[in-house]
Write a protein that holds these residues in place. Sequence first.
Motif, PDB file in Angstrom:
ATOM      1  N   TYR A  43      79.962 -17.094  -6.893  1.00 44.34           N
ATOM      2  CA  TYR A  43      78.769 -17.363  -7.714  1.00 44.34           C
ATOM      3  C   TYR A  43      78.281 -16.111  -8.434  1.00 44.34           C
ATOM      4  O   TYR A  43      77.116 -15.718  -8.283  1.00 44.34           O
ATOM      5  CB  TYR A  43      77.641 -17.929  -6.833  1.00 44.34           C
ATOM      6  CG  TYR A  43      78.060 -19.149  -6.047  1.00 44.34           C
ATOM      7  CD1 TYR A  43      78.100 -20.406  -6.659  1.00 44.34           C
ATOM      8  CD2 TYR A  43      78.448 -19.049  -4.715  1.00 44.34           C
ATOM      9  CE1 TYR A  43      78.504 -21.532  -5.950  1.00 44.34           C
ATOM     10  CE2 TYR A  43      78.855 -20.172  -3.995  1.00 44.34           C
ATOM     11  CZ  TYR A  43      78.880 -21.402  -4.616  1.00 44.34           C
ATOM     12  OH  TYR A  43      79.276 -22.511  -3.929  1.00 44.34           O
ATOM     13  N   ARG A  46      74.968 -16.261 -10.687  1.00 47.08           N
ATOM     14  CA  ARG A  46      73.618 -16.470 -10.138  1.00 47.08           C
ATOM     15  C   ARG A  46      72.890 -15.134 -10.093  1.00 47.08           C
ATOM     16  O   ARG A  46      73.040 -14.365  -9.151  1.00 47.08           O
ATOM     17  CB  ARG A  46      73.707 -17.092  -8.742  1.00 47.08           C
ATOM     18  CG  ARG A  46      74.269 -18.508  -8.765  1.00 47.08           C
ATOM     19  CD  ARG A  46      73.829 -19.253  -7.539  1.00 47.08           C
ATOM     20  NE  ARG A  46      72.377 -19.319  -7.466  1.00 47.08           N
ATOM     21  CZ  ARG A  46      71.626 -20.183  -8.141  1.00 47.08           C
ATOM     22  NH1 ARG A  46      72.175 -21.075  -8.927  1.00 47.08           N
ATOM     23  NH2 ARG A  46      70.325 -20.177  -8.016  1.00 47.08           N
ATOM     24  N   GLU A  98      78.905 -29.204  -5.720  1.00 48.43           N
ATOM     25  CA  GLU A  98      77.773 -28.345  -6.072  1.00 48.43           C
ATOM     26  C   GLU A  98      76.606 -29.182  -6.571  1.00 48.43           C
ATOM     27  O   GLU A  98      76.835 -30.249  -7.137  1.00 48.43           O
ATOM     28  CB  GLU A  98      78.200 -27.355  -7.172  1.00 48.43           C
ATOM     29  CG  GLU A  98      79.310 -26.406  -6.752  1.00 48.43           C
ATOM     30  CD  GLU A  98      78.898 -25.415  -5.657  1.00 48.43           C
ATOM     31  OE1 GLU A  98      77.767 -25.453  -5.167  1.00 48.43           O
ATOM     32  OE2 GLU A  98      79.763 -24.615  -5.278  1.00 48.43           O
ATOM     33  N   PRO A  99      75.333 -28.788  -6.357  1.00 51.71           N
ATOM     34  CA  PRO A  99      74.943 -27.518  -5.743  1.00 51.71           C
ATOM     35  C   PRO A  99      74.871 -27.577  -4.212  1.00 51.71           C
ATOM     36  O   PRO A  99      74.450 -26.623  -3.578  1.00 51.71           O
ATOM     37  CB  PRO A  99      73.548 -27.270  -6.327  1.00 51.71           C
ATOM     38  CG  PRO A  99      72.967 -28.645  -6.474  1.00 51.71           C
ATOM     39  CD  PRO A  99      74.128 -29.545  -6.824  1.00 51.71           C
ATOM     40  N   LEU A 103      74.142 -24.531  -1.441  1.00 52.59           N
ATOM     41  CA  LEU A 103      72.984 -24.644  -0.546  1.00 52.59           C
ATOM     42  C   LEU A 103      73.434 -24.606   0.916  1.00 52.59           C
ATOM     43  O   LEU A 103      72.886 -23.849   1.735  1.00 52.59           O
ATOM     44  CB  LEU A 103      72.225 -25.952  -0.819  1.00 52.59           C
ATOM     45  CG  LEU A 103      71.064 -26.227   0.157  1.00 52.59           C
ATOM     46  CD1 LEU A 103      69.963 -25.181   0.009  1.00 52.59           C
ATOM     47  CD2 LEU A 103      70.508 -27.632  -0.045  1.00 52.59           C
ATOM     48  N   GLY A 157      68.497 -19.939  -0.916  1.00 52.89           N
ATOM     49  CA  GLY A 157      68.718 -21.383  -0.902  1.00 52.89           C
ATOM     50  C   GLY A 157      67.521 -22.173  -1.406  1.00 52.89           C
ATOM     51  O   GLY A 157      67.682 -23.231  -2.033  1.00 52.89           O
ATOM     52  N   LEU A 160      67.267 -23.472  -5.047  1.00 55.15           N
ATOM     53  CA  LEU A 160      68.331 -24.342  -5.573  1.00 55.15           C
ATOM     54  C   LEU A 160      67.907 -25.794  -5.717  1.00 55.15           C
ATOM     55  O   LEU A 160      68.370 -26.499  -6.608  1.00 55.15           O
ATOM     56  CB  LEU A 160      69.564 -24.273  -4.659  1.00 55.15           C
ATOM     57  CG  LEU A 160      70.285 -22.928  -4.577  1.00 55.15           C
ATOM     58  CD1 LEU A 160      71.411 -23.002  -3.561  1.00 55.15           C
ATOM     59  CD2 LEU A 160      70.818 -22.530  -5.943  1.00 55.15           C
TER      60      LEU A 160
END
Length: 191
Positions: A43, A46, A98-99, A103, A157, A160
């Motif tokens: 990721y 992000r 995803e997501p 998570l 987390g 998200l």
Amino acid sequence: MLVSSTHPRWFAAATADLLALLSDHLHCERKAAENALSLVRRYPHRRGSVEALSRLAHEETSHVIQVAALMARRGWVPRADTPNLYARGLLAEVRSREPDRLLDSLLVAAFIEARSHERLQLLADGFAGAGEAELAAFYGALAVAEDRHAEIFLELGQVLVPAEPFEARLAALGLREAEILGGLPHAARVH
Ligand SMILES: [Fe+2]
Ligand SMILES: [Fe+2]
């Protein structure tokens, strides 16, 4: 966030073979560093999480060095890693789309950190009671760090998904974590 507490008899089983415990602990720290960097690999887009996870990997790597140094002072050579059924059980709960995948990966990491915090604190308290000052101080300092790491994963987390599904997933994984841990025998390892 933990649903269960470690059994009082765990400390005696975990410390019955200190070389095995410290070897397992060294590999736990290594895998924590690797896991944080693997999240950076998966990721990279992000923003914010790349820096937080890389700093975490850096700190976990410093824990590997600390465990290795403590073992070296005692003339002990770390053993090879053995399968970690606790982490394996938790990782099996990670959903593939995803997501959800990200998570769950973050929440599983948070639970492993939170359980590590509990266990390292039990080691600190137990060693203090046994008059093992070096080990008590060593585990006390590391326990504080793992608590902070659990918070970092939770914060990553939380952004998200909305609060309600986040809390629901946290609760479900909390029950599963306690179930997995409760099904494992007490051994000379962190989990
Ligand atoms: Fe660590
Ligand atoms: Fe950690």
